[in-house]
Design a protein around this motif. Sequence first.
Motif, PDB file in Angstrom:
ATOM      1  N   TRP A 137      -4.966   4.835  -5.676  1.00  0.00           N
ATOM      2  CA  TRP A 137      -6.272   4.310  -5.277  1.00  0.00           C
ATOM      3  C   TRP A 137      -7.387   5.306  -5.532  1.00  0.00           C
ATOM      4  O   TRP A 137      -8.533   4.918  -5.791  1.00  0.00           O
ATOM      5  CB  TRP A 137      -6.244   3.913  -3.802  1.00  0.00           C
ATOM      6  N   SER A 138      -7.084   6.581  -5.486  1.00  0.00           N
ATOM      7  CA  SER A 138      -8.112   7.597  -5.695  1.00  0.00           C
ATOM      8  C   SER A 138      -8.591   7.634  -7.140  1.00  0.00           C
ATOM      9  O   SER A 138      -9.661   8.177  -7.427  1.00  0.00           O
ATOM     10  CB  SER A 138      -7.577   8.982  -5.298  1.00  0.00           C
TER      11      SER A 138
ATOM     12  N   GLY B 139      -0.368   4.146  -2.907  1.00  0.00           N
ATOM     13  CA  GLY B 139      -0.725   5.483  -2.472  1.00  0.00           C
ATOM     14  C   GLY B 139      -1.915   6.084  -3.196  1.00  0.00           C
ATOM     15  O   GLY B 139      -2.997   5.503  -3.287  1.00  0.00           O
ATOM     16  N   ALA B 140      -1.685   7.263  -3.768  1.00  0.00           N
ATOM     17  CA  ALA B 140      -2.770   8.048  -4.355  1.00  0.00           C
ATOM     18  C   ALA B 140      -3.418   7.381  -5.555  1.00  0.00           C
ATOM     19  O   ALA B 140      -4.507   7.787  -5.974  1.00  0.00           O
ATOM     20  CB  ALA B 140      -2.244   9.427  -4.756  1.00  0.00           C
TER      21      ALA B 140
ATOM     22  N   GLY C  54      -6.626   4.516   4.245  1.00  0.00           N
ATOM     23  CA  GLY C  54      -6.365   4.594   2.813  1.00  0.00           C
ATOM     24  C   GLY C  54      -6.506   6.007   2.291  1.00  0.00           C
ATOM     25  O   GLY C  54      -6.039   6.974   2.900  1.00  0.00           O
ATOM     26  N   THR C  55      -7.181   6.145   1.169  1.00  0.00           N
ATOM     27  CA  THR C  55      -7.362   7.471   0.572  1.00  0.00           C
ATOM     28  C   THR C  55      -8.580   8.212   1.123  1.00  0.00           C
ATOM     29  O   THR C  55      -8.959   9.255   0.610  1.00  0.00           O
ATOM     30  CB  THR C  55      -7.472   7.368  -0.955  1.00  0.00           C
TER      31      THR C  55
ATOM     32  N   ALA D 268      -2.471  10.660   1.104  1.00  0.00           N
ATOM     33  CA  ALA D 268      -3.457  10.685   0.027  1.00  0.00           C
ATOM     34  C   ALA D 268      -4.895  10.807   0.522  1.00  0.00           C
ATOM     35  O   ALA D 268      -5.826  10.855  -0.285  1.00  0.00           O
ATOM     36  CB  ALA D 268      -3.322   9.424  -0.820  1.00  0.00           C
ATOM     37  N   ASN D 269      -5.098  10.878   1.848  1.00  0.00           N
ATOM     38  CA  ASN D 269      -6.465  10.959   2.373  1.00  0.00           C
ATOM     39  C   ASN D 269      -7.155  12.201   1.827  1.00  0.00           C
ATOM     40  O   ASN D 269      -6.643  13.316   1.926  1.00  0.00           O
ATOM     41  CB  ASN D 269      -6.431  11.006   3.908  1.00  0.00           C
ATOM     42  N   ARG D 270      -8.342  12.019   1.254  1.00  0.00           N
ATOM     43  CA  ARG D 270      -9.052  13.111   0.582  1.00  0.00           C
ATOM     44  C   ARG D 270      -9.912  13.942   1.511  1.00  0.00           C
ATOM     45  O   ARG D 270     -10.434  14.984   1.108  1.00  0.00           O
ATOM     46  CB  ARG D 270      -9.924  12.528  -0.539  1.00  0.00           C
TER      47      ARG D 270
ATOM     48  N   MET E  13      -0.580   6.420   2.008  1.00  0.00           N
ATOM     49  CA  MET E  13      -2.022   6.466   2.159  1.00  0.00           C
ATOM     50  C   MET E  13      -2.452   7.615   3.069  1.00  0.00           C
ATOM     51  O   MET E  13      -3.453   8.292   2.813  1.00  0.00           O
ATOM     52  CB  MET E  13      -2.538   5.131   2.707  1.00  0.00           C
TER      53      MET E  13
ATOM     54  N   ALA F 276     -11.380   3.916  -5.413  1.00  0.00           N
ATOM     55  CA  ALA F 276     -12.205   4.813  -4.597  1.00  0.00           C
ATOM     56  C   ALA F 276     -13.635   4.895  -5.112  1.00  0.00           C
ATOM     57  O   ALA F 276     -14.571   5.122  -4.336  1.00  0.00           O
ATOM     58  CB  ALA F 276     -11.588   6.209  -4.564  1.00  0.00           C
TER      59      ALA F 276
ATOM     60  N   TYR G 268       0.820  -1.210   0.000  1.00  0.00           N
ATOM     61  CA  TYR G 268       0.000   0.000   0.000  1.00  0.00           C
ATOM     62  C   TYR G 268       0.852   1.258   0.000  1.00  0.00           C
ATOM     63  O   TYR G 268       0.419   2.316  -0.484  1.00  0.00           O
ATOM     64  CB  TYR G 268      -0.973  -0.029   1.178  1.00  0.00           C
TER      65      TYR G 268
END
Length: 218
Positions: A36-37, A33-34, A70-71, A97-99, A94, A41, A29
Motif C-alpha cells: 500500500w505504501s 501489507g507494505a 494501515g500504512t 508497515a505503519n510509516r 499493516m 498511500a 489486508y
Amino acid sequence: MTPPDTEDRGPPRPPGASDDFDAAVARAYEATGAAWSRGPALVYDRLAVALVDASPVPLAGRTVVDVGAGTGAASLAAAAVGARVVAIDVAHAMVRANRAAPPALVGGVVGNALALPVASGAAGGLIAAFTFNHLSEPAQGFAEAVRACRPGSPVLAGAYAADDDHPAKQAVDRAATEQGWVPEDWYIEMRADVSARLATTEGMRAAAHAEEARGLLE
C-alpha cells in the motif's frame, strides 16, 4: 508514554454471520501489507491530512487512536499536528508497515475496530480514515470509538462518497482488471452494502447515532 490501557475494554463481539465478511477483509489486508505504501498511500495520505484538519478541536498533545491505521496515512497526519498516536489495525502486516515513527507513534496494536483493545475513556481522540466502511457493522465501530474516548474528544471518520467517480479511481479499477484481478465476495459486498450505507452525510449520521452510540455522541 504507553498505549492506552487495554483493561476495561468493551465486551467481546459475539459471533455472527458477519464474521465471515470481517475475516475476509482482514485476510485481504494481511496479504497486501507494505504494498500500500507504493501506490494507494499517494492518495490516502492527502485524504488523511484533510480529515485531521477537519478536527473540531486541536489534536496537539492528545493521545489519538488511529483505527484501521494501515500504512499510517492518518498516523502521519496526526503526528504532524502534534498528536501522540496509537495505531490499531486488524492485519499484522499493516501494523508492521505503519510509516509513522516514535516518539509520535506510541505503539502499534493488532485489534478489531468492532472491539477495540482500548480501555473506556482512555483516548484523547480517534481517527477512522476509510475504516468504518470496511466493517460489517459500522454503527458498532462508531459506538466503540465513543466508548474508547474521553468526553469531548473528537472522533474523525472518513468514507467513500456516493458521487466518488474520480477518473483516477476508474483508472485503477481498469488497470487491476486488465491484470486479471477478480473482486472477491467481501469486496463486492463492501461496495454494494457497507460502503453504500456510509456514502452520504445522512448515512454517516445514522450510523454514528445508532442505538449503541445514542446518548454518547450528543
